[in-house]
Design an enzyme around this catalytic site. Structure first.
Site, PDB file in Angstrom:
ATOM      1  N   GLU A 167      -3.727   8.440 -35.281  1.00  0.00           N
ATOM      2  CA  GLU A 167      -2.604   9.554 -34.901  1.00  0.00           C
ATOM      3  C   GLU A 167      -1.456   9.684 -35.637  1.00  0.00           C
ATOM      4  O   GLU A 167      -0.256   9.684 -35.367  1.00  0.00           O
ATOM      5  CB  GLU A 167      -2.089   9.139 -33.497  1.00  0.00           C
ATOM      6  CG  GLU A 167      -3.168   9.070 -32.231  1.00  0.00           C
ATOM      7  CD  GLU A 167      -2.700   8.609 -30.974  1.00  0.00           C
ATOM      8  OE1 GLU A 167      -3.146   9.247 -30.037  1.00  0.00           O
ATOM      9  OE2 GLU A 167      -1.657   8.012 -30.766  1.00  0.00           O
ATOM     10  N   ASP A 215      -9.107   6.123 -23.637  1.00  0.00           N
ATOM     11  CA  ASP A 215      -7.740   5.836 -23.750  1.00  0.00           C
ATOM     12  C   ASP A 215      -7.053   5.267 -22.270  1.00  0.00           C
ATOM     13  O   ASP A 215      -6.307   6.353 -21.794  1.00  0.00           O
ATOM     14  CB  ASP A 215      -7.047   6.995 -24.142  1.00  0.00           C
ATOM     15  CG  ASP A 215      -5.614   6.850 -24.571  1.00  0.00           C
ATOM     16  OD1 ASP A 215      -5.276   5.333 -24.812  1.00  0.00           O
ATOM     17  OD2 ASP A 215      -4.761   7.481 -24.715  1.00  0.00           O
ATOM     18  N   GLU A 244       0.204   5.002 -17.422  1.00  0.00           N
ATOM     19  CA  GLU A 244       0.485   6.177 -18.160  1.00  0.00           C
ATOM     20  C   GLU A 244      -0.744   7.470 -17.380  1.00  0.00           C
ATOM     21  O   GLU A 244      -0.338   8.387 -17.058  1.00  0.00           O
ATOM     22  CB  GLU A 244      -0.089   6.253 -19.598  1.00  0.00           C
ATOM     23  CG  GLU A 244      -0.315   7.514 -20.369  1.00  0.00           C
ATOM     24  CD  GLU A 244      -0.652   7.250 -21.955  1.00  0.00           C
ATOM     25  OE1 GLU A 244      -0.657   6.119 -22.152  1.00  0.00           O
ATOM     26  OE2 GLU A 244      -0.847   8.274 -22.519  1.00  0.00           O
TER      27      GLU A 244
END
Lengths: 697, 697
Positions: free
Chosen positions: B307, B386, B414
């Protein structure tokens, strides 16, 4: 009396910002002549200053009246300075013939002028200095043609008295919307990080550009008035006065966006109720202070009871109560309140198909027609939703005959490519202004808003090219020109802009430049429409920033902007028969035209109807094939734009060429993304293959 | 020697933060006894301090050894302080029987302890002070049961030596990710606005909570290391040392996230090439400085070539080169580098169906097995994507037998409701840890990561309840307990947590509280799964913040997280036969199970297969009916949660009750939104009505 031929150097000539449509070379025809300027006052001084600089550069001579016995090529005379003589008097006599445009009473008004060719002399005659300034810029636009002997006398007056740019500029950088809300041209020309920029030279040049296209007012802050901006009305008024001082020489008046809650947040009152005497007194007092400091202050702009802004609803009052309150404070000073009609429920439930955001402005305001004071201007977005690439014209414009209405358009390209895409909006605005809400025999939108004006949300920032994308300057130019004369042909306006901006400075073949820019820009709005949301359905943009595609981005949100695509069809049923009834807000014939799936124009079909993918358009294509075809075509057109632009390398300043080339690359990338996402989305939903077998992912 | 019974007041007792699973009332059984503590050193002092405070409050007495002739109810003895006698010696003899868990060699290890009941005395015996501390908290957990005479002797040792919480805390507030990246519990406990908070009391209490659930290390900064955070390694090292000082009394070692580019950004070198001698020297020197300041420093955590973070790829090196470099610097000091396997192409083209983000970690790392030094820990997210609510277990965990692997889970919610939704993750983590990649006869994930450890991304902030949602504390607790012993039943862990946290402080019926919390929390992860993305397909969250539904939110993005729903079906074909081949990354039997549409578990069907809406699941329902049913059921379950919680009003501190009630309201609102958006989306696509005729919009 001869005045010195060395005037103040233009800020633009020595600055880092682009000359736009006023490069000094555009003054060549005028500046090579002998010019007599007659009149007095600030704006005549400006005219004299302009002429002096042009002549200094191009070899002409300048006189400031009297005497009248100069052998001038061009006379610029304001009658306010007393009687004019010779050629000017003769021109006035010729101009007394029935008006070509404007009023026919012989008066030219505050801003009008007469242009005539008399015995080898070109004469610009005005009743007031502002008219002389507009006449001067008209001569610049005409170039050498202003001195043709066969030019008939012609009176020029603006069709709309209010020609305004609203800046959505924040004084303090807002955590979400930044320095300029929906700004795509860098920072604000007025403000930076909570303070005034104090750059009068840049502002003067900005005012000069605006005057040269016909704009006569700017609003210096965002309609969403936050804490810092609220105080522009009171303890930060000096900042506004400085902007007014910088813009005044070009006839630009400043307006201020104010918060309806000002009596509470600034005045410490316990209420902002428009019918409360203390509130009325507070506004009168505050407005009086504004006018003592800025005698030619333009007025207030208010966004109330909209998207969370305070307004009269909190007190059980309505928009007329609110607007009339402020009009009452402004009227004694000659100011005007503009009250925005952009009111809707932004917490809508997407499950509720009976609520229709498109109806909201009409539902809220039409019943109030007749309740507004004469000096209130109700400012109406051109369409019922929100500055989309394609919408029907707002029915509010046909529903309030007893109210002074202004039309609001968006020069800043929020939904039309954010100044990364070429999207020349002149044709779109022209279409809106020429729209005849009561049918071809009736008034047009331009007629409806004659008393209220045309307002464009500004696309200008501190970018060296003013507008980020150099070609987006054309939108600013077109906004001013269409406000001056809504009947102008948008292609001709674009041609004016090309001729002023690019032809005087090209290092290549001017006709190639002209042709190429027309080829790129003329149809660019329709190209943008082709590769984005189809058939008037709107949105499909990424939520929040509104750039790039996201077909379902707003589909399940509270914003009231849906397309209702399913496996069988797409579009919003806004008919009276089976939908939200929005079509009933239009007068005849549009009420029937829009109601009818058969008669509804193709480009608005999905705005008014939910139809099967197999529905056949007037074009003969099915809806789904239309979607595929236009999206492939739109991308191909952008590819062609990019190729055309390449052909201008060498003909333009490399800084300009590079900037546009880089943005065209981004436009192409983004157009491909639109094409592929929209086509894939509808292919996945409909299952219908492209008739031409092109690749859909 | 009798020590004073008035010890330091617990910070928690006088502070504004919640006691979590260590309310003083939880120490009642222990604190009412006569206790002998034997041993020396920091951690024994901590044990003594804990016991002293408990006894001061609950009427017990404390001795610090010697002498041994005290008539104690509880003996806590560390053998490092020399030979133990009497009951302790007898306990040690009893404990020499084959181990119940842990090693069988008689040694208890650095952190293990023996618990035995000998002649009416409860004995905790440890080889090292840390074991004594864990033993103490075990006695607290047992409560009165620790003093039952029929308790058999039992050895306790952690199954995983590394039990770590990674804080994604930024020192300087990041413009996008804020103070805590993916943090839902307020600010950071370590940092505020660019500086260390310097609140050692809060940190000490935090360390105490962590020790009491088995955690032995924290990483104090975000894996995305920005400019300010990079300097924690050098000139801001003092801040890290202060945190280490505050946490050391509870046996918590600090780790640091570092940037691979540190030799350049901090050291001024022209390169960060892992094979460059200067780079190696720089890391050795920097690491030496760290250990001089923090002798028990834990090690480095690195996100490299992921990333956008810098990494060894820039120099044509691979992850093994990078990780080995840092391991080489840490090894002389006993530290460890954890290198994250979260590497994928985050600029994927959504049109390209052959690229599969799920494959990325295996593609990158499996070929490097054997190339990593022994002292490198490769930290692998539990699933191939993820931290989704449901994913298959990452195939990397079965592909690198010669590499020390750690398992990374996310306590911070998240994708699982962001601590506004009740989502107890213990059952999910337990499922992952018990997963047997080679089939039922082979090792489990817990076995695979025994040498590497379990790492949870922390869900803690400066919120008074530590975790925002008071019930989210249970996830923190479960993370620690499962790291200590992955075979623990998640329901039993939850019960421990309820018994420690809520039963000692309830003002109502403890059994009602216990039953109600179990009813709300036991199945809450599956409830969350029911109303969100179906059948393992993942995502469908709002882009960016990842909260709430947006079915197509990631469908046309570069992030590699797609569902490919069209009018006929949905799901990602990851088979070898017709898809991306991801199933081939698994060993037998999963390679075949996942490949087969028939054998694939329902809950992962859409992760591995693109199927028609009419495909019949093992449950007997079609995919589309499953989507409808689970979404209606999920919302009904949340409604029931909310009702159940109402029944606890009066039984709990109103501040706790209100906080949870308010979040349950939001969970319900959001669950309805998920249900309606997902159901409407799939109804519009499939056209299949709900078999039960429920309302789909």
């Amino acid at each position: 009396m001869s005045v010195p031929v060395t005037g103040r150097a233009s800020a633009a000539e020595k600055s880092t910002w682009h000359a736009a449509w006023l490069p000094s070379a555009a003054f060549r025809a005028l500046g090579a002549r002998d010019v007599l300027v007659h009149g007095d006052g600030t704006l005549v001084d400006t005219v004299l200053d302009e002429v002096t600089r042009a002549c200094a550069r191009h070899g002409g001579r300048v006189w400031h009246s009297p005497p009248w016995d100069v052998d001038a090529d061009l006379v610029l005379a304001s009658r306010t300075a007393g009687p004019v003589a010779n050629a000017a008097a003769e021109a006035a006599r010729l101009g007394a013939t029935p008006a070509v445009d404007g009023t026919g009473d012989g008066s030219l008004g505050e801003e009008g002028f007469l242009l005539a060719r008399v015995d080898g002399v070109t004469v610009v005659l005005a009743d007031a200095p502002a008219g002389l300034l507009y006449g001067l810029f008209h001569v610049v636009r005409l170039g050498a043609a202003a001195f043709d002997d066969d030019r008939p006398p012609r009176r020029h007056q603006p069709a709309l008295a209010r020609r305004i740019l609203d800046h959505w500029d924040n004084v303090a950088v807002h955590p979400v919307s930044g320095q300029v809300e929906r700004g795509y041209a860098g920072g604000s020309v007025f403000w930076r990080d909570g303070a005034a920029r104090r750059e009068p030279e840049r502002l003067r040049d900005y005012g000069r550009l605006l005057a040269a296209c016909g704009v006569n007012a700017v609003t210096v802050n965002n309609v969403n008035v936050h804490d810092t901006e609220a105080r522009l009305l009171t303890d930060r008024l000096g900042d506004v006065a400085e902007i007014a001082d910088a813009l005044r020489p070009y006839g630009i008046r400043v307006h201020l966006s104010v918060t309806f809650a000002a009596p509470m947040v600034l005045g410490g009152l316990p209420t902002a109720d428009p019918l409360d005497g203390r509130v009325r007194a507070w506004w009168a007092e505050a407005t009086g202070r504004v006018y003592r400091r800025i005698p030619d202050f333009g007025g207030y702009l208010v966004k109330a009871d909209s998207e969370g802004r305070p307004g009269p609803f909190a007190y059980g009052r309505d928009h007329a109560d609110g607007a009339n309150l402020l009009a009452g404070a402004l009227a004694p000073h000659g100011g005007v309140v503009r009250w925005r009609a952009f009111v809707y429920d932004h917490r809508q439930d997407w499950r509720d198909r009976s609520t229709d955001r498109a109806r909201a402005a009409h539902d809220h305001f039409a019943p109030l027609d007749g309740r507004f004071r004469d000096d209130v201007v109700l400012q109406v977005k051109f369409g019922p939703l929100d500055f989309q690439t394609r919408e029907p014209v707002s029915p509010v414009l046909a529903a309030m005959p007893a109210t002074r209405l202004a039309l609001e358009v968006q020069a800043t390209q929020e939904y039309t490519g954010q100044q990364r895409h070429v999207c020349h909006l002149g044709p779109w605005w022209s279409e809106v202004l020429r729209f005849a809400p009561w049918g071809p025999a009736g008034d047009t939108v331009a007629d409806v808003v004659a008393a209220g004006g045309l307002v464009a949300v500004a696309n200008v920032g501190d970018d060296p090219f003013w507008t980020g994308h150099p070609l987006a300057q054309a939108n600013l130019y077109a906004a001013g020109r269409l406000a001056w004369d809504p009947r102008l042909d948008p292609g001709a306006i674009l041609d004016e802009w090309i001729e002023l901006t690019w032809l005087p400075v090209t290092t290549g073949d001017p006709e190639l430049v002209r042709r190429t820019l027309h080829a790129i820009m003329d149809d660019s709005w329709r190209t943008y429409e082709r590769y984005t949301a189809p058939l008037g359905v709107g949105f499909m943009v990424r939520p929040g920033h509104h750039y790039g595609p996201d077909v379902d981005g707003y589909e399940y949100t509270p914003w009231g902007t849906y397309h209702f695509a399913d496996r069988d069809g797409v579009g919003v049923d806004r008919t009276r028969a089976t939908g939200t009834g929005f079509t009933g807000q239009y007068p005849s014939p549009w009420s029937e035209v829009y109601e009818s799936r058969r008669r509804c124009p193709d480009e608005l079909l999905l705005f008014f109807h939910h139809v099967p993918y197999g529905h056949v358009l007037h074009s003969g294509r099915t809806v789904i094939q239309h979607i595929y075809d236009t999206h492939f075509a739109g991308v191909a057109e952008v590819a062609a734009m990019r190729e055309r632009w390449r052909s201008l390398a060498g003909a333009l300043d490399p800084a300009v060429h590079d900037r546009v080339a880089e943005r065209l690359d981004e436009q192409f990338r983004c157009a491909v993304e639109w094409r592929d996402q929209v086509n894939t989305y509808f292919f996945r939903k409909s299952g219908v293959p492209d008739a031409h077998g092109r690749r859909i992912h």
